[in-house]
Design a protein around this motif. Structure first.
Motif, PDB file in Angstrom:
ATOM      1  N   ASN B  91       0.791  -1.222   0.000  1.00  0.00           N
ATOM      2  CA  ASN B  91       0.000   0.000   0.000  1.00  0.00           C
ATOM      3  C   ASN B  91       0.826   1.277   0.000  1.00  0.00           C
ATOM      4  N   ALA B  92       1.826   1.285  -0.845  1.00  0.00           N
ATOM      5  CA  ALA B  92       2.629   2.496  -1.047  1.00  0.00           C
ATOM      6  C   ALA B  92       3.102   2.479  -2.485  1.00  0.00           C
ATOM      7  N   LEU B  93       3.732   3.563  -2.888  1.00  0.00           N
ATOM      8  CA  LEU B  93       4.251   3.622  -4.249  1.00  0.00           C
ATOM      9  C   LEU B  93       5.546   2.818  -4.336  1.00  0.00           C
ATOM     10  N   ALA B  95       9.331   1.940  -5.008  1.00  0.00           N
ATOM     11  CA  ALA B  95      10.567   2.720  -4.956  1.00  0.00           C
ATOM     12  C   ALA B  95      11.622   1.947  -5.735  1.00  0.00           C
ATOM     13  N   ILE B  96      12.644   2.651  -6.200  1.00  0.00           N
ATOM     14  CA  ILE B  96      13.743   1.955  -6.873  1.00  0.00           C
ATOM     15  C   ILE B  96      14.468   1.108  -5.834  1.00  0.00           C
ATOM     16  N   ASP B  97      14.668  -0.148  -6.186  1.00  0.00           N
ATOM     17  CA  ASP B  97      15.310  -1.088  -5.275  1.00  0.00           C
ATOM     18  C   ASP B  97      16.806  -1.123  -5.590  1.00  0.00           C
ATOM     19  N   HIS B  99      19.573   0.279  -8.283  1.00  0.00           N
ATOM     20  CA  HIS B  99      19.852   1.143  -9.428  1.00  0.00           C
ATOM     21  C   HIS B  99      20.716   0.399 -10.442  1.00  0.00           C
ATOM     22  N   VAL B 162      20.721   9.163  -6.378  1.00  0.00           N
ATOM     23  CA  VAL B 162      20.658  10.609  -6.574  1.00  0.00           C
ATOM     24  C   VAL B 162      21.879  11.347  -6.031  1.00  0.00           C
ATOM     25  N   ASP B 163      22.464  10.878  -4.918  1.00  0.00           N
ATOM     26  CA  ASP B 163      23.641  11.603  -4.401  1.00  0.00           C
ATOM     27  C   ASP B 163      24.802  11.475  -5.389  1.00  0.00           C
ATOM     28  N   LEU B 166      24.122  13.821  -8.286  1.00  0.00           N
ATOM     29  CA  LEU B 166      24.397  15.221  -7.945  1.00  0.00           C
ATOM     30  C   LEU B 166      25.899  15.501  -7.918  1.00  0.00           C
ATOM     31  N   ARG B 167      26.664  14.575  -7.329  1.00  0.00           N
ATOM     32  CA  ARG B 167      28.128  14.779  -7.301  1.00  0.00           C
ATOM     33  C   ARG B 167      28.687  14.772  -8.715  1.00  0.00           C
ATOM     34  N   ILE B 212      16.744  21.228  -4.514  1.00  0.00           N
ATOM     35  CA  ILE B 212      17.882  20.336  -4.726  1.00  0.00           C
ATOM     36  C   ILE B 212      18.953  20.969  -5.625  1.00  0.00           C
ATOM     37  N   LEU B 330      -1.959   9.404   0.179  1.00  0.00           N
ATOM     38  CA  LEU B 330      -2.847   8.251   0.358  1.00  0.00           C
ATOM     39  C   LEU B 330      -3.631   8.283   1.665  1.00  0.00           C
TER      40      LEU B 330
END
Lengths: 218, 358
Positions: B91-93, B95-97, B99, B162-163, B166-167, B212, B330
Protein backbone atom coordinates in the motif's frame (compact mmCIF):
# COMPACT_ATOMS: atom_id res chain seq x y z
CA UNK A 1 59.70 27.97 4.18
CA UNK A 2 57.21 25.58 5.74
CA UNK A 3 53.69 26.84 6.10
CA UNK A 4 52.62 27.97 9.54
CA UNK A 5 49.96 26.11 11.49
CA UNK A 6 47.50 28.94 10.92
CA UNK A 7 48.12 28.94 7.19
CA UNK A 8 47.51 25.21 6.95
CA UNK A 9 44.38 25.39 9.08
CA UNK A 10 43.10 28.09 6.76
CA UNK A 11 43.85 25.80 3.82
CA UNK A 12 41.95 22.91 5.43
CA UNK A 13 39.01 25.23 5.96
CA UNK A 14 39.12 26.34 2.35
CA UNK A 15 39.41 22.79 1.05
CA UNK A 16 36.11 21.92 2.74
CA UNK A 17 34.33 25.10 1.69
CA UNK A 18 35.67 24.77 -1.86
CA UNK A 19 34.83 21.03 -2.03
CA UNK A 20 38.42 19.93 -2.69
CA UNK A 21 38.24 16.32 -1.57
CA UNK A 22 41.61 15.43 -3.10
CA UNK A 23 43.65 18.51 -2.15
CA UNK A 24 42.44 18.19 1.42
CA UNK A 25 44.33 14.92 1.77
CA UNK A 26 47.61 16.56 0.76
CA UNK A 27 47.06 19.48 3.11
CA UNK A 28 46.25 17.12 5.99
CA UNK A 29 49.46 15.18 5.35
CA UNK A 30 51.49 18.37 5.17
CA UNK A 31 49.87 19.51 8.40
CA UNK A 32 50.74 16.25 10.19
CA UNK A 33 54.26 16.15 8.77
CA UNK A 34 54.88 19.58 10.23
CA UNK A 35 53.92 18.11 13.60
CA UNK A 36 50.86 20.23 14.23
CA UNK A 37 48.02 19.11 16.49
CA UNK A 38 45.37 16.95 14.78
CA UNK A 39 42.52 18.12 17.01
CA UNK A 40 43.04 21.76 16.08
CA UNK A 41 43.21 20.85 12.41
CA UNK A 42 39.88 19.06 12.67
CA UNK A 43 38.04 21.64 14.73
CA UNK A 44 39.45 24.91 13.40
CA UNK A 45 40.02 23.70 9.84
CA UNK A 46 37.70 20.93 8.64
CA UNK A 47 34.73 21.38 10.97
CA UNK A 48 34.86 25.16 10.73
CA UNK A 49 34.80 24.76 6.95
CA UNK A 50 31.76 22.51 7.13
CA UNK A 51 30.03 25.01 9.39
CA UNK A 52 30.72 27.69 6.80
CA UNK A 53 29.22 25.40 4.15
CA UNK A 54 26.05 25.01 6.19
CA UNK A 55 25.87 28.76 6.62
CA UNK A 56 26.10 29.16 2.86
CA UNK A 57 23.39 26.51 2.45
CA UNK A 58 21.21 28.39 4.88
CA UNK A 59 21.73 31.55 2.83
CA UNK A 60 20.76 29.63 -0.33
CA UNK A 61 24.22 30.31 -1.70
CA UNK A 62 25.00 26.59 -1.58
CA UNK A 63 22.64 23.80 -2.64
CA UNK A 64 22.37 20.13 -1.75
CA UNK A 65 25.09 19.19 -4.24
CA UNK A 66 27.53 21.69 -2.72
CA UNK A 67 26.95 20.42 0.78
CA UNK A 68 27.46 16.82 -0.33
CA UNK A 69 30.75 17.73 -1.97
CA UNK A 70 31.89 19.76 1.06
CA UNK A 71 31.14 16.78 3.25
CA UNK A 72 33.16 14.52 0.95
CA UNK A 73 36.12 16.83 1.58
CA UNK A 74 35.37 16.90 5.31
CA UNK A 75 35.32 13.10 5.56
CA UNK A 76 38.44 12.70 3.41
CA UNK A 77 40.27 15.04 5.78
CA UNK A 78 38.91 13.40 8.92
CA UNK A 79 40.15 10.05 7.73
CA UNK A 80 43.71 11.37 7.73
CA UNK A 81 43.64 13.43 10.90
CA UNK A 82 41.45 11.32 13.19
CA UNK A 83 43.98 8.49 13.79
CA UNK A 84 46.37 11.14 15.12
CA UNK A 85 44.12 12.40 17.88
CA UNK A 86 45.51 11.89 21.37
CA UNK A 87 43.42 9.54 23.48
CA UNK A 88 42.08 12.34 25.67
CA UNK A 89 41.24 14.46 22.66
CA UNK A 90 38.19 12.59 21.46
CA UNK A 91 35.39 15.03 20.96
CA UNK A 92 34.42 14.79 24.60
CA UNK A 93 31.41 12.89 25.88
CA UNK A 94 29.42 13.05 22.67
CA UNK A 95 25.63 12.88 22.65
CA UNK A 96 24.33 9.96 20.65
CA UNK A 97 21.83 10.15 17.83
CA UNK A 98 20.15 7.23 16.09
CA UNK A 99 19.02 8.40 12.67
CA UNK A 100 17.18 6.84 9.73
CA UNK A 101 14.52 7.12 7.05
CA UNK A 102 11.35 5.33 8.14
CA UNK A 103 10.14 2.12 6.60
CA UNK A 104 8.59 2.42 3.15
CA UNK A 105 10.70 5.34 2.02
CA UNK A 106 14.03 5.12 0.23
CA UNK A 107 14.79 8.82 -0.18
CA UNK A 108 17.76 9.57 2.01
CA UNK A 109 19.41 12.77 0.82
CA UNK A 110 17.75 14.84 3.52
CA UNK A 111 18.67 12.35 6.20
CA UNK A 112 22.27 12.26 4.96
CA UNK A 113 22.52 16.04 5.16
CA UNK A 114 21.19 16.04 8.70
CA UNK A 115 23.65 13.31 9.62
CA UNK A 116 26.57 15.31 8.20
CA UNK A 117 25.50 18.48 10.00
CA UNK A 118 25.01 16.74 13.34
CA UNK A 119 28.27 14.85 13.01
CA UNK A 120 30.04 18.13 12.30
CA UNK A 121 28.43 19.59 15.39
CA UNK A 122 30.00 16.81 17.47
CA UNK A 123 27.17 14.31 17.81
CA UNK A 124 27.94 10.61 17.66
CA UNK A 125 25.78 9.29 14.84
CA UNK A 126 24.28 5.84 14.38
CA UNK A 127 22.91 5.76 10.85
CA UNK A 128 20.36 3.02 10.19
CA UNK A 129 20.03 4.02 6.54
CA UNK A 130 16.82 4.18 4.56
CA UNK A 131 13.61 2.12 4.58
CA UNK A 132 14.30 1.28 8.25
CA UNK A 133 11.94 -1.15 10.03
CA UNK A 134 10.29 0.72 12.89
CA UNK A 135 11.53 -1.69 15.55
CA UNK A 136 15.11 -1.08 14.47
CA UNK A 137 14.96 2.51 15.76
CA UNK A 138 13.95 1.26 19.20
CA UNK A 139 16.47 -1.58 19.31
CA UNK A 140 19.35 0.66 18.29
CA UNK A 141 18.32 3.38 20.71
CA UNK A 142 18.38 0.83 23.54
CA UNK A 143 21.63 -0.73 22.42
CA UNK A 144 23.63 2.49 22.27
CA UNK A 145 21.72 4.32 24.98
CA UNK A 146 20.81 7.07 22.53
CA UNK A 147 20.02 10.63 23.53
CA UNK A 148 18.05 11.34 20.38
CA UNK A 149 16.13 9.33 17.81
CA UNK A 150 15.92 11.28 14.53
CA UNK A 151 13.54 10.16 11.80
CA UNK A 152 12.96 11.49 8.35
CA UNK A 153 10.64 10.78 5.45
CA UNK A 154 9.68 12.27 2.12
CA UNK A 155 6.59 10.14 1.66
CA UNK A 156 3.27 11.00 3.22
CA UNK A 157 2.38 7.31 3.29
CA UNK A 158 5.14 6.58 5.77
CA UNK A 159 4.65 9.51 8.13
CA UNK A 160 2.46 7.56 10.52
CA UNK A 161 5.38 5.18 11.11
CA UNK A 162 7.07 7.96 13.08
CA UNK A 163 4.21 7.99 15.56
CA UNK A 164 4.45 4.22 15.83
CA UNK A 165 8.16 4.45 16.71
CA UNK A 166 7.29 6.86 19.53
CA UNK A 167 4.73 4.38 20.86
CA UNK A 168 7.27 1.60 20.63
CA UNK A 169 9.83 3.66 22.59
CA UNK A 170 7.14 4.02 25.24
CA UNK A 171 6.43 0.28 25.29
CA UNK A 172 10.15 -0.43 25.56
CA UNK A 173 10.25 1.79 28.63
CA UNK A 174 12.86 4.22 27.30
CA UNK A 175 10.65 7.07 26.10
CA UNK A 176 11.68 9.30 29.02
CA UNK A 177 15.37 8.79 28.28
CA UNK A 178 15.34 9.69 24.63
CA UNK A 179 14.21 12.75 22.69
CA UNK A 180 12.61 12.34 19.28
CA UNK A 181 13.11 14.68 16.36
CA UNK A 182 11.47 14.42 12.95
CA UNK A 183 11.83 16.06 9.57
CA UNK A 184 11.33 15.70 5.83
CA UNK A 185 9.32 17.72 3.39
CA UNK A 186 5.79 16.52 4.30
CA UNK A 187 6.48 16.92 8.03
CA UNK A 188 5.32 20.02 9.85
CA UNK A 189 5.55 21.35 13.40
CA UNK A 190 1.88 20.52 13.74
CA UNK A 191 2.43 16.92 12.73
CA UNK A 192 5.40 16.62 15.10
CA UNK A 193 3.22 17.86 17.96
CA UNK A 194 0.44 15.46 17.05
CA UNK A 195 2.65 12.40 17.28
CA UNK A 196 4.47 13.72 20.34
CA UNK A 197 7.92 14.36 18.87
CA UNK A 198 9.85 16.98 20.84
CA UNK A 199 11.88 18.25 17.91
CA UNK A 200 11.05 19.30 14.36
CA UNK A 201 13.29 21.04 11.90
CA UNK A 202 12.51 22.28 8.43
CA UNK A 203 16.04 21.73 7.11
CA UNK A 204 19.42 20.19 7.86
CA UNK A 205 21.00 23.35 9.25
CA UNK A 206 18.19 24.03 11.66
CA UNK A 207 18.41 20.38 12.79
CA UNK A 208 21.66 21.15 14.59
CA UNK A 209 20.12 23.87 16.75
CA UNK A 210 17.10 21.67 17.45
CA UNK A 211 19.25 18.70 18.47
CA UNK A 212 21.46 20.82 20.71
CA UNK A 213 18.46 22.29 22.42
CA UNK A 214 16.90 18.86 22.96
CA UNK A 215 19.96 17.58 24.81
CA UNK A 216 20.57 20.84 26.67
CA UNK A 217 23.73 21.88 24.87
CA UNK A 218 22.49 25.39 24.21
CA UNK B 1 -20.96 14.70 -16.82
CA UNK B 2 -21.26 15.66 -13.16
CA UNK B 3 -24.85 16.71 -12.30
CA UNK B 4 -23.70 20.01 -10.79
CA UNK B 5 -21.76 21.08 -13.91
CA UNK B 6 -23.03 22.64 -17.13
CA UNK B 7 -20.10 21.64 -19.32
CA UNK B 8 -18.01 18.54 -19.76
CA UNK B 9 -14.32 18.81 -18.83
CA UNK B 10 -13.39 18.71 -22.52
CA UNK B 11 -15.76 21.60 -23.29
CA UNK B 12 -14.50 23.53 -20.29
CA UNK B 13 -10.80 23.02 -21.07
CA UNK B 14 -11.44 23.89 -24.70
CA UNK B 15 -13.16 27.10 -23.65
CA UNK B 16 -10.30 28.00 -21.32
CA UNK B 17 -7.64 27.54 -24.00
CA UNK B 18 -9.78 29.51 -26.48
CA UNK B 19 -10.39 32.32 -23.97
CA UNK B 20 -14.15 31.72 -24.05
CA UNK B 21 -16.59 31.70 -21.13
CA UNK B 22 -17.22 28.53 -19.11
CA UNK B 23 -19.29 27.32 -16.16
CA UNK B 24 -16.62 27.08 -13.45
CA UNK B 25 -12.86 27.04 -13.17
CA UNK B 26 -11.37 23.71 -14.21
CA UNK B 27 -10.09 21.59 -11.34
CA UNK B 28 -7.37 18.99 -11.41
CA UNK B 29 -6.73 17.75 -7.91
CA UNK B 30 -4.05 15.11 -8.37
CA UNK B 31 -6.22 11.99 -8.06
CA UNK B 32 -3.35 9.78 -9.15
CA UNK B 33 -2.14 7.10 -6.78
CA UNK B 34 -5.07 8.15 -4.61
CA UNK B 35 -7.65 6.75 -7.07
CA UNK B 36 -7.89 3.21 -5.60
CA UNK B 37 -9.12 4.75 -2.33
CA UNK B 38 -12.42 5.34 -4.12
CA UNK B 39 -12.90 1.59 -4.51
CA UNK B 40 -11.23 0.67 -1.22
CA UNK B 41 -8.46 -1.07 -3.06
CA UNK B 42 -4.74 -1.26 -2.37
CA UNK B 43 -1.88 0.18 -4.37
CA UNK B 44 -0.71 -3.29 -5.34
CA UNK B 45 -4.16 -4.09 -6.74
CA UNK B 46 -4.11 -0.80 -8.59
CA UNK B 47 -0.81 -1.78 -10.20
CA UNK B 48 -1.98 -5.28 -11.13
CA UNK B 49 -3.86 -4.77 -14.40
CA UNK B 50 -5.10 -2.32 -16.99
CA UNK B 51 -8.66 -3.12 -15.90
CA UNK B 52 -7.94 -2.23 -12.29
CA UNK B 53 -6.17 1.00 -13.17
CA UNK B 54 -8.93 2.13 -15.49
CA UNK B 55 -11.66 1.07 -13.08
CA UNK B 56 -10.25 3.27 -10.29
CA UNK B 57 -9.83 6.32 -12.52
CA UNK B 58 -13.30 5.87 -13.98
CA UNK B 59 -14.85 5.48 -10.53
CA UNK B 60 -13.04 8.59 -9.30
CA UNK B 61 -14.23 10.60 -12.30
CA UNK B 62 -17.80 9.38 -11.91
CA UNK B 63 -17.73 10.36 -8.25
CA UNK B 64 -16.08 13.75 -8.56
CA UNK B 65 -16.30 14.95 -12.16
CA UNK B 66 -12.89 16.63 -12.03
CA UNK B 67 -11.26 17.80 -15.23
CA UNK B 68 -8.82 15.02 -16.04
CA UNK B 69 -8.31 11.34 -15.49
CA UNK B 70 -4.69 10.35 -14.83
CA UNK B 71 -2.85 7.19 -15.70
CA UNK B 72 0.27 6.85 -13.65
CA UNK B 73 3.06 5.62 -15.89
CA UNK B 74 5.11 6.37 -12.78
CA UNK B 75 8.24 8.42 -12.34
CA UNK B 76 10.20 5.18 -12.11
CA UNK B 77 8.73 3.77 -15.33
CA UNK B 78 11.68 4.78 -17.50
CA UNK B 79 14.49 3.59 -15.19
CA UNK B 80 12.57 0.38 -14.56
CA UNK B 81 12.22 -0.34 -18.27
CA UNK B 82 15.91 0.43 -18.76
CA UNK B 83 17.06 -2.00 -16.08
CA UNK B 84 16.70 -0.73 -12.50
CA UNK B 85 14.48 -2.83 -10.25
CA UNK B 86 11.64 -1.57 -8.08
CA UNK B 87 9.79 -2.67 -4.98
CA UNK B 88 6.21 -3.90 -4.86
CA UNK B 89 4.72 -2.60 -1.61
CA UNK B 90 1.14 -3.50 -0.74
CA UNK B 91 0.00 0.00 0.00
CA UNK B 92 2.63 2.50 -1.05
CA UNK B 93 4.25 3.62 -4.25
CA UNK B 94 7.05 1.48 -5.66
CA UNK B 95 10.57 2.72 -4.96
CA UNK B 96 13.74 1.95 -6.87
CA UNK B 97 15.31 -1.09 -5.27
CA UNK B 98 18.54 -1.63 -7.23
CA UNK B 99 19.85 1.14 -9.43
CA UNK B 100 21.20 -0.08 -12.75
CA UNK B 101 24.29 2.13 -12.48
CA UNK B 102 26.59 2.07 -9.47
CA UNK B 103 28.80 4.80 -10.87
CA UNK B 104 28.24 7.44 -13.50
CA UNK B 105 30.98 5.90 -15.67
CA UNK B 106 28.85 2.77 -15.96
CA UNK B 107 26.89 4.77 -18.52
CA UNK B 108 29.59 3.77 -21.03
CA UNK B 109 29.48 0.08 -20.13
CA UNK B 110 25.85 -0.55 -20.93
CA UNK B 111 24.47 -1.46 -24.29
CA UNK B 112 21.48 0.87 -24.04
CA UNK B 113 18.26 -0.17 -25.73
CA UNK B 114 15.89 2.76 -25.56
CA UNK B 115 13.14 0.75 -27.23
CA UNK B 116 12.86 -1.18 -23.97
CA UNK B 117 10.26 1.39 -22.91
CA UNK B 118 7.98 0.61 -25.88
CA UNK B 119 4.75 -1.19 -25.20
CA UNK B 120 5.75 -4.30 -27.12
CA UNK B 121 8.83 -4.62 -24.90
CA UNK B 122 7.63 -3.41 -21.53
CA UNK B 123 4.59 -5.05 -19.85
CA UNK B 124 4.26 -2.03 -17.53
CA UNK B 125 3.96 0.31 -20.53
CA UNK B 126 1.56 -2.06 -22.27
CA UNK B 127 -0.68 -2.17 -19.21
CA UNK B 128 -0.73 1.60 -18.89
CA UNK B 129 -1.48 2.10 -22.56
CA UNK B 130 -4.39 -0.32 -22.22
CA UNK B 131 -5.60 1.43 -19.10
CA UNK B 132 -5.50 4.75 -20.95
CA UNK B 133 -7.48 3.28 -23.83
CA UNK B 134 -10.09 1.90 -21.45
CA UNK B 135 -10.54 5.31 -19.82
CA UNK B 136 -10.80 7.03 -23.17
CA UNK B 137 -13.19 4.42 -24.57
CA UNK B 138 -15.48 4.98 -21.63
CA UNK B 139 -15.32 8.75 -21.16
CA UNK B 140 -12.93 10.15 -23.77
CA UNK B 141 -15.69 12.20 -25.33
CA UNK B 142 -16.09 14.24 -22.16
CA UNK B 143 -12.77 14.12 -20.29
CA UNK B 144 -9.10 13.74 -21.20
CA UNK B 145 -6.47 11.44 -19.76
CA UNK B 146 -3.16 12.84 -18.50
CA UNK B 147 -0.10 10.65 -18.06
CA UNK B 148 2.44 11.18 -15.30
CA UNK B 149 5.96 10.43 -16.46
CA UNK B 150 9.42 11.57 -15.36
CA UNK B 151 11.63 14.28 -16.78
CA UNK B 152 15.13 13.23 -17.78
CA UNK B 153 16.73 14.36 -14.52
CA UNK B 154 14.33 12.37 -12.32
CA UNK B 155 14.58 9.38 -14.67
CA UNK B 156 18.38 9.53 -14.35
CA UNK B 157 18.07 9.45 -10.56
CA UNK B 158 16.28 6.12 -10.94
CA UNK B 159 19.25 4.72 -12.82
CA UNK B 160 22.03 6.22 -10.68
CA UNK B 161 21.51 6.95 -6.95
CA UNK B 162 20.66 10.61 -6.57
CA UNK B 163 23.64 11.60 -4.40
CA UNK B 164 25.98 10.13 -7.01
CA UNK B 165 24.06 11.89 -9.76
CA UNK B 166 24.40 15.22 -7.94
CA UNK B 167 28.13 14.78 -7.30
CA UNK B 168 28.76 13.65 -10.86
CA UNK B 169 27.02 16.71 -12.25
CA UNK B 170 29.92 18.73 -10.79
CA UNK B 171 32.77 16.30 -11.29
CA UNK B 172 31.85 14.58 -14.53
CA UNK B 173 29.21 16.73 -16.19
CA UNK B 174 29.83 15.20 -19.62
CA UNK B 175 29.00 11.74 -18.27
CA UNK B 176 25.83 13.08 -16.67
CA UNK B 177 24.81 14.61 -19.99
CA UNK B 178 25.32 11.24 -21.68
CA UNK B 179 22.97 9.64 -19.16
CA UNK B 180 20.44 12.46 -19.47
CA UNK B 181 20.41 12.13 -23.27
CA UNK B 182 19.64 8.43 -23.00
CA UNK B 183 16.88 9.10 -20.48
CA UNK B 184 15.46 11.87 -22.60
CA UNK B 185 15.25 9.71 -25.72
CA UNK B 186 13.35 7.16 -23.62
CA UNK B 187 11.06 9.86 -22.21
CA UNK B 188 10.25 10.98 -25.75
CA UNK B 189 9.29 7.44 -26.74
CA UNK B 190 7.04 7.21 -23.69
CA UNK B 191 5.34 10.46 -24.69
CA UNK B 192 4.93 9.17 -28.21
CA UNK B 193 3.26 5.94 -27.09
CA UNK B 194 0.70 7.84 -25.04
CA UNK B 195 0.10 10.64 -27.53
CA UNK B 196 -0.64 7.99 -30.16
CA UNK B 197 -3.60 6.77 -28.11
CA UNK B 198 -4.87 10.30 -27.43
CA UNK B 199 -3.55 11.08 -23.94
CA UNK B 200 -1.61 14.13 -22.70
CA UNK B 201 1.84 13.64 -21.15
CA UNK B 202 2.33 15.44 -17.85
CA UNK B 203 6.04 15.59 -17.18
CA UNK B 204 7.03 15.57 -13.51
CA UNK B 205 10.59 16.24 -12.45
CA UNK B 206 10.83 16.28 -8.65
CA UNK B 207 14.59 15.73 -8.56
CA UNK B 208 15.09 18.93 -10.58
CA UNK B 209 13.38 20.87 -7.78
CA UNK B 210 14.66 24.20 -6.54
CA UNK B 211 15.31 22.64 -3.15
CA UNK B 212 17.88 20.34 -4.73
CA UNK B 213 19.54 22.19 -7.60
CA UNK B 214 20.02 25.87 -8.34
CA UNK B 215 18.83 27.78 -11.38
CA UNK B 216 22.05 27.63 -13.36
CA UNK B 217 22.24 23.86 -12.87
CA UNK B 218 18.58 23.61 -13.79
CA UNK B 219 19.27 25.48 -17.00
CA UNK B 220 22.20 23.22 -17.79
CA UNK B 221 20.97 19.78 -16.74
CA UNK B 222 17.21 19.90 -16.95
CA UNK B 223 15.66 22.65 -19.06
CA UNK B 224 17.23 21.82 -22.46
CA UNK B 225 16.07 18.22 -22.18
CA UNK B 226 12.57 19.21 -21.13
CA UNK B 227 12.34 21.72 -23.95
CA UNK B 228 13.27 18.98 -26.38
CA UNK B 229 10.54 16.69 -25.02
CA UNK B 230 7.83 19.33 -25.22
CA UNK B 231 8.83 20.32 -28.73
CA UNK B 232 8.72 16.65 -29.68
CA UNK B 233 5.20 16.31 -28.21
CA UNK B 234 3.98 19.33 -30.14
CA UNK B 235 5.62 18.15 -33.36
CA UNK B 236 3.67 14.90 -33.22
CA UNK B 237 0.42 16.68 -32.40
CA UNK B 238 0.25 16.25 -28.62
CA UNK B 239 0.00 18.63 -25.69
CA UNK B 240 2.04 18.57 -22.51
CA UNK B 241 1.85 19.66 -18.89
CA UNK B 242 4.78 20.28 -16.55
CA UNK B 243 5.12 19.88 -12.81
CA UNK B 244 8.02 20.08 -10.37
CA UNK B 245 7.49 19.36 -6.68
CA UNK B 246 8.73 21.47 -3.79
CA UNK B 247 9.88 25.07 -3.82
CA UNK B 248 10.48 26.06 -7.44
CA UNK B 249 10.03 29.80 -6.92
CA UNK B 250 13.47 30.64 -8.29
CA UNK B 251 12.99 28.32 -11.26
CA UNK B 252 9.68 29.86 -12.35
CA UNK B 253 11.06 31.87 -15.25
CA UNK B 254 13.15 28.94 -16.49
CA UNK B 255 10.22 26.51 -16.20
CA UNK B 256 8.04 28.90 -18.18
CA UNK B 257 10.60 28.70 -21.01
CA UNK B 258 10.13 24.93 -21.29
CA UNK B 259 7.41 25.15 -23.92
CA UNK B 260 4.80 23.36 -21.81
CA UNK B 261 1.08 24.04 -22.34
CA UNK B 262 0.28 24.18 -18.61
CA UNK B 263 2.48 24.78 -15.59
CA UNK B 264 1.77 23.19 -12.22
CA UNK B 265 3.51 24.28 -9.01
CA UNK B 266 3.56 22.81 -5.53
CA UNK B 267 2.19 24.51 -2.43
CA UNK B 268 5.61 25.86 -1.43
CA UNK B 269 5.24 28.40 -4.25
CA UNK B 270 3.15 31.58 -4.21
CA UNK B 271 0.75 31.47 -7.16
CA UNK B 272 0.57 35.24 -7.44
CA UNK B 273 4.33 35.29 -7.98
CA UNK B 274 4.06 32.68 -10.74
CA UNK B 275 1.20 34.64 -12.27
CA UNK B 276 3.43 37.72 -12.36
CA UNK B 277 6.29 35.87 -14.01
CA UNK B 278 4.47 33.83 -16.65
CA UNK B 279 0.69 34.00 -16.22
CA UNK B 280 0.52 35.87 -19.52
CA UNK B 281 2.20 32.97 -21.32
CA UNK B 282 0.42 29.85 -20.14
CA UNK B 283 -2.31 28.49 -17.84
CA UNK B 284 -1.30 27.87 -14.24
CA UNK B 285 -2.20 24.88 -12.10
CA UNK B 286 -2.08 24.80 -8.30
CA UNK B 287 -1.77 24.50 -5.35
CA UNK B 288 -3.85 23.49 -2.32
CA UNK B 289 -1.45 21.97 0.20
CA UNK B 290 -1.43 18.17 -0.17
CA UNK B 291 -0.22 17.62 3.39
CA UNK B 292 -1.31 20.46 5.62
CA UNK B 293 -4.72 20.84 3.96
CA UNK B 294 -5.74 17.68 2.14
CA UNK B 295 -4.27 15.19 4.57
CA UNK B 296 -4.21 16.91 7.94
CA UNK B 297 -6.91 19.57 7.45
CA UNK B 298 -10.70 19.53 7.52
CA UNK B 299 -13.44 20.88 5.27
CA UNK B 300 -12.99 24.40 6.62
CA UNK B 301 -9.24 24.33 5.97
CA UNK B 302 -9.87 23.15 2.42
CA UNK B 303 -12.31 25.97 1.70
CA UNK B 304 -9.85 28.47 3.18
CA UNK B 305 -6.99 27.13 1.06
CA UNK B 306 -9.11 27.22 -2.12
CA UNK B 307 -10.07 30.82 -1.40
CA UNK B 308 -6.42 31.81 -0.90
CA UNK B 309 -5.50 30.20 -4.22
CA UNK B 310 -8.41 31.84 -6.03
CA UNK B 311 -7.42 35.26 -4.74
CA UNK B 312 -3.87 34.68 -5.95
CA UNK B 313 -4.56 33.30 -9.42
CA UNK B 314 -8.19 33.57 -10.61
CA UNK B 315 -7.29 36.42 -12.95
CA UNK B 316 -4.17 34.85 -14.41
CA UNK B 317 -4.31 36.02 -18.04
CA UNK B 318 -4.00 32.65 -19.78
CA UNK B 319 -6.23 30.80 -17.36
CA UNK B 320 -6.09 29.09 -14.02
CA UNK B 321 -6.83 25.48 -13.07
CA UNK B 322 -7.35 24.91 -9.40
CA UNK B 323 -5.56 21.85 -8.13
CA UNK B 324 -3.64 20.33 -5.29
CA UNK B 325 0.07 21.19 -5.16
CA UNK B 326 1.02 17.56 -5.80
CA UNK B 327 -0.47 14.06 -5.57
CA UNK B 328 -3.10 13.75 -2.83
CA UNK B 329 -1.45 11.76 -0.01
CA UNK B 330 -2.85 8.25 0.36
CA UNK B 331 -3.84 8.73 4.01
CA UNK B 332 -5.95 11.85 3.20
CA UNK B 333 -9.60 11.29 4.25
CA UNK B 334 -11.88 10.77 1.29
CA UNK B 335 -14.26 13.41 2.71
CA UNK B 336 -11.48 15.93 2.20
CA UNK B 337 -11.39 15.16 -1.49
CA UNK B 338 -15.19 15.52 -1.57
CA UNK B 339 -14.76 18.88 0.16
CA UNK B 340 -12.21 20.01 -2.43
CA UNK B 341 -14.61 19.30 -5.28
CA UNK B 342 -17.53 20.90 -3.42
CA UNK B 343 -15.41 23.93 -2.62
CA UNK B 344 -14.39 24.52 -6.22
CA UNK B 345 -17.98 24.10 -7.47
CA UNK B 346 -19.17 26.58 -4.87
CA UNK B 347 -16.37 29.14 -4.90
CA UNK B 348 -15.15 29.06 -8.50
CA UNK B 349 -18.48 29.10 -10.33
CA UNK B 350 -18.82 31.63 -13.15
CA UNK B 351 -19.22 34.50 -12.98
CA UNK B 352 -16.47 34.52 -10.37
CA UNK B 353 -17.35 36.53 -7.29
CA UNK B 354 -14.26 37.55 -5.27
CA UNK B 355 -16.58 38.67 -2.46
CA UNK B 356 -17.16 34.98 -1.70
CA UNK B 357 -13.46 34.53 -0.93
CA UNK B 358 -13.18 36.99 1.93
Amino acid sequence: MAASKEELIEKLYECVVEMEDEDVVDVCNEYLDAGYNAYDGIMDGLVAGMNKASELYDEEEYFVTDVLLCSDALYAGLEILRPHLDADESMGEAKKVVIGVVEGDTHDIGKNLVKIMLETAGFEMYDLGRDVPLDAFVEKAKEVDADIVAMSTLMTTTMSGMGTVIEKLQEAGIRDRVKVMVGGSPISRKFADEIGAEGYSANAVEAVAVAKELVGLE
Amino acid sequence: MHPLDQMTPNERMGAMFAGEPFDRLPMMPFVISYAPRVLNQTQRWYRASAENRAECQIAAYEKWGHDTMVIEYSLHGVPHALGSTWTDPENALPAIDEHLLKDVDDVDKIDWDIDAVRKENDPWMKMNIEATERCLDKYGKEVGVSITLPGAFSAASGLLPVDKLLRAKRKKPEQVHKLLKICNEAVKLVCEEFIKVGATPFLCDPVASGTIINESEFREFSLPYTQEVFKFCHDIGGGCGYHICGDTTKLTQAMSESGCDMLSVDDAVDLSYVKGVCGDKLPLIGNVSPNATMMLGNREDIYRNIKENLKQAYDSPCGYIIATGCDIPLPAPIENVDAFMDGVRELAKYPLDPAKWE
